[in-house]
Design a protein around this motif. Structure first.
Motif, short mmCIF file in Angstrom:
data_model
loop_
_atom_site.label_atom_id
_atom_site.label_comp_id
_atom_site.label_asym_id
_atom_site.label_seq_id
_atom_site.Cartn_x
_atom_site.Cartn_y
_atom_site.Cartn_z
N TYR A 148 -3.74 6.96 3.60
CA TYR A 148 -2.81 5.71 3.52
C TYR A 148 -3.40 4.37 2.93
O TYR A 148 -3.10 3.75 2.17
CB TYR A 148 -2.46 5.25 5.02
N VAL A 168 3.35 4.96 8.90
CA VAL A 168 2.29 4.46 8.06
C VAL A 168 1.69 2.99 8.55
O VAL A 168 0.55 3.02 8.44
CB VAL A 168 3.01 4.34 6.57
N LYS A 169 2.70 2.52 8.99
CA LYS A 169 2.12 0.88 9.35
C LYS A 169 1.30 1.17 10.59
O LYS A 169 0.25 0.52 10.44
CB LYS A 169 3.34 0.33 9.95
N VAL A 219 -2.88 2.39 -0.47
CA VAL A 219 -2.74 0.86 -0.27
C VAL A 219 -3.74 -0.05 -1.39
O VAL A 219 -3.44 -0.73 -2.04
CB VAL A 219 -2.97 0.31 0.83
N GLN A 251 3.50 -0.30 1.80
CA GLN A 251 3.52 0.78 3.06
C GLN A 251 4.99 1.50 2.84
O GLN A 251 4.88 2.91 3.07
CB GLN A 251 3.78 0.04 4.55
N LEU A 261 -2.16 2.61 9.39
CA LEU A 261 -2.99 1.36 8.49
C LEU A 261 -3.47 0.57 9.73
O LEU A 261 -4.62 -0.01 9.38
CB LEU A 261 -2.24 0.93 7.78
N GLN A 309 8.34 4.87 7.72
CA GLN A 309 7.40 3.36 7.38
C GLN A 309 6.43 3.12 8.59
O GLN A 309 5.36 2.50 8.32
CB GLN A 309 8.38 2.45 6.87
#
Length: 130
Positions: free
Chosen positions: A27, A51-52, A31, A37, A55, A48
């Motif tokens: 990830y 991934v959020k 970025v 994202q 991160l 999503q």
């Protein structure tokens, strides 16, 4: 284990707690390459929200408030590196040395209605007395 994407590469240690996990590294380097994202999620076939959260765990692990600081700190720890042009490495190093951090962004205080009203009243008095 070595992971690379675009101009960035990450080293992932097999021992837990020794750095970023494989997914966090995936990830973060995406970025770092400028993906959102949503784009990261689409490319890796994840939601999503997943991934959020990944991160956010990476940011917490690095003690960072956002993506720029996380990339800079991960690079300083040797967890990720820029495999592209040397100029970008120099810029990130300078940002690290000068303390560029998300927490240093200061928002100008906003004026309340009362302050705006008071300044208008004073201005009208000043104009009227001339």
């Amino acid at each position: 284990m070595e992971i690379s994407f675009g101009d960035w590469a990450a080293t992932v240690e097999p021992m837990r707690g020794a750095g970023l996990t494989e997914m966090e590294a995936n990830y973060l380097i995406r970025v770092a390459n400028g993906m959102t994202q949503k784009e990261v999620a689409r490319e890796l076939g994840r939601s999503q929200e997943t991934v959020k959260k990944g991160l956010q765990r990476a940011y917490q692990r690095l003690g960072a408030g956002g993506a720029i600081t996380a990339v800079t700190k991960a690079q300083a720890k040797g967890w990720i590196r820029y495999a592209g042009k040397a100029a970008m490495c120099a810029l990130l190093s300078i940002a690290m040395l000068t303390g560029a951090d998300d927490a240093q962004r200061h928002r100008q205080p906003t004026r309340t209605r009362q302050q705006v009203s008071a300044s208008r009243t004073l201005a009208s008095r000043d104009i009227g007395s001339v």
